[in-house]
Design a protein around this motif. Structure first.
Motif, PDB file in Angstrom:
ATOM      1  N   ASP A   1      11.522  -0.500  -0.078  1.00 65.65           N
ATOM      2  CA  ASP A   1      11.536  -0.140  -1.373  1.00 65.65           C
ATOM      3  C   ASP A   1      10.277   0.785  -1.529  1.00 65.65           C
ATOM      4  O   ASP A   1       9.020   0.738  -1.521  1.00 65.65           O
ATOM      5  CB  ASP A   1      11.496  -1.099  -2.281  1.00 65.65           C
ATOM      6  CG  ASP A   1      12.915  -1.930  -2.349  1.00 65.65           C
ATOM      7  OD1 ASP A   1      13.949  -1.142  -1.754  1.00 65.65           O
ATOM      8  OD2 ASP A   1      12.799  -2.780  -3.019  1.00 65.65           O
ATOM      9  N   GLY A   2      10.675   2.038  -2.149  1.00 63.12           N
ATOM     10  CA  GLY A   2       9.368   2.925  -2.663  1.00 63.12           C
ATOM     11  C   GLY A   2       8.644   3.692  -1.356  1.00 63.12           C
ATOM     12  O   GLY A   2       7.961   4.368  -1.506  1.00 63.12           O
TER      13      GLY A   2
ATOM     14  N   MET B   1      12.346   1.970  -5.874  1.00 67.36           N
ATOM     15  CA  MET B   1      11.450   1.082  -6.870  1.00 67.36           C
ATOM     16  C   MET B   1      11.778   1.084  -8.400  1.00 67.36           C
ATOM     17  O   MET B   1      11.986   0.126  -8.927  1.00 67.36           O
ATOM     18  CB  MET B   1      10.171   1.683  -6.525  1.00 67.36           C
ATOM     19  CG  MET B   1       9.577   1.122  -5.355  1.00 67.36           C
ATOM     20  SD  MET B   1       9.144  -0.527  -5.072  1.00 67.36           S
ATOM     21  CE  MET B   1       7.288  -0.205  -5.747  1.00 67.36           C
ATOM     22  N   GLU B   2      11.879   2.228  -8.846  1.00 70.14           N
ATOM     23  CA  GLU B   2      12.025   2.691 -10.438  1.00 70.14           C
ATOM     24  C   GLU B   2      13.358   1.950 -10.832  1.00 70.14           C
ATOM     25  O   GLU B   2      13.329   1.340 -11.948  1.00 70.14           O
ATOM     26  CB  GLU B   2      11.751   4.022 -10.776  1.00 70.14           C
ATOM     27  CG  GLU B   2      10.499   4.388 -10.713  1.00 70.14           C
ATOM     28  CD  GLU B   2      10.278   5.831 -11.351  1.00 70.14           C
ATOM     29  OE1 GLU B   2      11.178   6.372 -11.779  1.00 70.14           O
ATOM     30  OE2 GLU B   2       9.266   6.012 -11.425  1.00 70.14           O
TER      31      GLU B   2
ATOM     32  N   HIS C   1      13.128  -1.917 -10.610  1.00 73.56           N
ATOM     33  CA  HIS C   1      12.403  -2.602 -11.514  1.00 73.56           C
ATOM     34  C   HIS C   1      12.480  -2.116 -13.168  1.00 73.56           C
ATOM     35  O   HIS C   1      12.671  -3.132 -13.969  1.00 73.56           O
ATOM     36  CB  HIS C   1      10.930  -2.153 -11.294  1.00 73.56           C
ATOM     37  CG  HIS C   1      10.385  -2.797 -10.099  1.00 73.56           C
ATOM     38  ND1 HIS C   1       9.981  -4.153 -10.197  1.00 73.56           N
ATOM     39  CD2 HIS C   1      10.065  -2.345  -8.805  1.00 73.56           C
ATOM     40  CE1 HIS C   1       9.422  -4.556  -8.899  1.00 73.56           C
ATOM     41  NE2 HIS C   1       9.636  -3.425  -8.137  1.00 73.56           N
TER      42      HIS C   1
ATOM     43  N   ASP D   1       6.110  -2.563 -15.304  1.00 66.18           N
ATOM     44  CA  ASP D   1       6.025  -1.148 -14.440  1.00 66.18           C
ATOM     45  C   ASP D   1       4.526  -0.998 -13.737  1.00 66.18           C
ATOM     46  O   ASP D   1       4.163  -0.548 -12.774  1.00 66.18           O
ATOM     47  CB  ASP D   1       6.433   0.141 -15.190  1.00 66.18           C
ATOM     48  CG  ASP D   1       7.707   0.088 -15.535  1.00 66.18           C
ATOM     49  OD1 ASP D   1       8.495  -0.620 -14.665  1.00 66.18           O
ATOM     50  OD2 ASP D   1       8.158   1.045 -16.277  1.00 66.18           O
TER      51      ASP D   1
ATOM     52  N   ASN E   1       4.086  -3.493 -11.008  1.00 65.49           N
ATOM     53  CA  ASN E   1       4.859  -3.265  -9.648  1.00 65.49           C
ATOM     54  C   ASN E   1       5.009  -1.899  -9.302  1.00 65.49           C
ATOM     55  O   ASN E   1       5.435  -1.811  -8.045  1.00 65.49           O
ATOM     56  CB  ASN E   1       6.352  -3.767 -10.132  1.00 65.49           C
ATOM     57  CG  ASN E   1       6.631  -5.436 -10.234  1.00 65.49           C
ATOM     58  OD1 ASN E   1       6.419  -6.021  -9.341  1.00 65.49           O
ATOM     59  ND2 ASN E   1       6.260  -5.830 -11.690  1.00 65.49           N
ATOM     60  N   LEU E   2       4.660  -0.912 -10.150  1.00 70.73           N
ATOM     61  CA  LEU E   2       4.612   0.394  -9.855  1.00 70.73           C
ATOM     62  C   LEU E   2       3.531   1.325  -9.565  1.00 70.73           C
ATOM     63  O   LEU E   2       3.463   2.174  -8.776  1.00 70.73           O
ATOM     64  CB  LEU E   2       5.983   1.091 -10.491  1.00 70.73           C
ATOM     65  CG  LEU E   2       7.265   0.646 -10.781  1.00 70.73           C
ATOM     66  CD1 LEU E   2       8.233   1.314 -11.732  1.00 70.73           C
ATOM     67  CD2 LEU E   2       7.989   0.439  -9.295  1.00 70.73           C
ATOM     68  N   TYR E   3       2.706   1.214 -10.746  1.00 69.75           N
ATOM     69  CA  TYR E   3       1.678   2.048 -11.323  1.00 69.75           C
ATOM     70  C   TYR E   3       0.323   1.651 -11.003  1.00 69.75           C
ATOM     71  O   TYR E   3      -0.575   2.030 -11.774  1.00 69.75           O
ATOM     72  CB  TYR E   3       1.911   2.774 -12.511  1.00 69.75           C
ATOM     73  CG  TYR E   3       3.441   3.155 -12.755  1.00 69.75           C
ATOM     74  CD1 TYR E   3       4.031   4.291 -11.596  1.00 69.75           C
ATOM     75  CD2 TYR E   3       4.387   2.956 -13.631  1.00 69.75           C
ATOM     76  CE1 TYR E   3       5.190   4.607 -11.713  1.00 69.75           C
ATOM     77  CE2 TYR E   3       5.582   3.455 -13.644  1.00 69.75           C
ATOM     78  CZ  TYR E   3       6.170   4.377 -12.714  1.00 69.75           C
ATOM     79  OH  TYR E   3       7.240   4.676 -12.907  1.00 69.75           O
TER      80      TYR E   3
ATOM     81  N   ARG F   1       1.182  -2.662  -6.663  1.00 72.33           N
ATOM     82  CA  ARG F   1       2.439  -2.267  -6.563  1.00 72.33           C
ATOM     83  C   ARG F   1       2.957  -2.700  -5.323  1.00 72.33           C
ATOM     84  O   ARG F   1       2.112  -2.922  -4.148  1.00 72.33           O
ATOM     85  CB  ARG F   1       2.223  -0.441  -6.415  1.00 72.33           C
ATOM     86  CG  ARG F   1       3.593   0.294  -5.754  1.00 72.33           C
ATOM     87  CD  ARG F   1       3.143   1.441  -5.279  1.00 72.33           C
ATOM     88  NE  ARG F   1       4.183   2.203  -4.708  1.00 72.33           N
ATOM     89  CZ  ARG F   1       5.394   3.025  -5.358  1.00 72.33           C
ATOM     90  NH1 ARG F   1       5.299   3.081  -6.696  1.00 72.33           N
ATOM     91  NH2 ARG F   1       6.331   3.650  -4.711  1.00 72.33           N
TER      92      ARG F   1
ATOM     93  N   SER G   1       2.207   0.974  -0.830  1.00 74.62           N
ATOM     94  CA  SER G   1       1.250   0.193  -1.580  1.00 74.62           C
ATOM     95  C   SER G   1       0.056  -0.398  -1.217  1.00 74.62           C
ATOM     96  O   SER G   1      -0.103  -0.056   0.492  1.00 74.62           O
ATOM     97  CB  SER G   1       2.084  -1.236  -2.166  1.00 74.62           C
ATOM     98  OG  SER G   1       2.311  -2.111  -0.968  1.00 74.62           O
TER      99      SER G   1
ATOM    100  N   PRO H   1       2.734   7.600  -3.535  1.00 74.13           N
ATOM    101  CA  PRO H   1       3.681   7.392  -4.899  1.00 74.13           C
ATOM    102  C   PRO H   1       3.645   8.757  -5.286  1.00 74.13           C
ATOM    103  O   PRO H   1       2.507   9.077  -5.974  1.00 74.13           O
ATOM    104  CB  PRO H   1       3.076   6.208  -5.782  1.00 74.13           C
ATOM    105  CG  PRO H   1       2.425   5.331  -4.561  1.00 74.13           C
ATOM    106  CD  PRO H   1       1.681   6.428  -3.516  1.00 74.13           C
TER     107      PRO H   1
END
Length: 300
Positions: free
Chosen positions: A25-26, A32-33, A36, A62, A65-67, A71, A233, A252
């Motif tokens: 994922d990602g 990812m987006e 989530h 977000d 988990n993403l930014y 992450r 990540s 990312p």
């Protein structure tokens, strides 16, 4: 996968001199987006009655988990971190929404490394009272997350240059998937796009942490400069560093460019034993600068 969830990792034997661990994922997939935004946070609002602070839940989830530098964190650790952030936000306090402290989930995540539904299910079977109530709700949330993902995440191909990279490595390196995603989702997504044929096994959250995946499958079986982890990540980087392996970052926001660089330069440098040193260092320096550690909102 049998009773010993790590049995496949333990039985893994090298077929080549080089080893490549690949996050999913990602990293391999732009998933990812959608996962989530349309599954994890939506179900979090549903199961914990957080509709009054929906915007804050999405913002915090977000970020975690993403930014940010967390992450790719495991879903169960992500809930704890997200709830800790939410409990400090002024808007949440003014809304009068009670954020659960989740003491029993905290205890479990601090002692268990195979942070997946099977391990959680074993804890629930022996739980009673408040522990049973809390962990059962977490399990219901996690199962619904998986269900939602299975319904909405399809027709989502790997990033450009992923397939070409796997094809270039085929016959020269042993490859496995190293992920914190449940095995069922990984298997479905890699099979759907016919790229599971390139990997020797798929290791998901049920098999333990990413560091465990690498330690069990690769450490001591390959020379350290012939092991590389590809990830998006800081947790992937830490997993690689935990066994002194090499690391290739999929940045990312710049995933396509990253995979093209890996295909055009990284693979040859890795197989040619010229990856370690200045080349890897400059990649990691850029990667480290992309994700912040502190949240963008005011916690005061």
């Amino acid at each position: 996968m049998g009773q010993d969830l790590q049995a496949e990792l333990k039985a893994f034997e090298p077929q080549h001199d080089f080893f490549v661990g690949i996050d999913s994922d990602g990293c391999a997939f732009n998933s990812m987006e959608v996962k989530h935004n349309d599954s994890f946070s939506v179900n979090l609002i549903k199961y914990f009655g957080l509709a009054a602070i929906s915007r804050q839940v999405h913002q915090v989830w977000d970020f975690v988990n993403l930014y940010s530098k967390t992450r790719g964190i495991n879903r169960f650790k992500a809930i704890i971190l997200a709830f800790d952030f939410l409990s400090q936000m002024p808007k949440v306090k003014r809304a009068g929404v009670q954020i659960p402290d989740l003491p029993y989930l905290r205890e479990w995540t601090e002692t268990e490394t195979k942070l997946g539904n099977p391990a959680l299910d074993q804890i629930i079977k022996n739980a009673t009272g408040a522990r049973l109530e809390e962990l059962s709700k977490i399990m219901e949330w996690s199962l619904d997350v998986n269900k939602t993902i299975s319904e909405i995440v399809y027709n989502l191909p790997p990033f450009p240059y992923v397939c070409q990279s796997l094809q270039k490595l085929e016959g020269q390196a042993d490859m496995i998937v190293v992920s914190a995603t449940p095995y069922e989702a990984l298997k479905r997504e890699w099979d759907e796009h016919n790229i599971s044929q390139y990997v020797a096994l798929i290791a998901g959250q049920e098999m333990g942490s990413k560091a465990e995946h690498l330690a069990i499958s690769a450490k001591g079986k390959y020379a350290v400069d012939q092991i590389i982890m590809i990830g998006d990540s800081p947790g992937d980087l830490k997993a690689a560093q935990s066994i002194n392996a090499l690391f290739f970052p999929v940045n990312p926001g710049y995933e396509e460019e990253s995979w093209q660089q890996f295909l055009d330069q990284g693979i040859d440098k890795f197989l040619g034993s010229t990856y370690k040193g200045a080349y890897q260092d400059q990649l990691i320096t850029r990667f480290d600068a992309l994700l912040p550690e502190d949240p963008p909102w005011c916690l005061g």
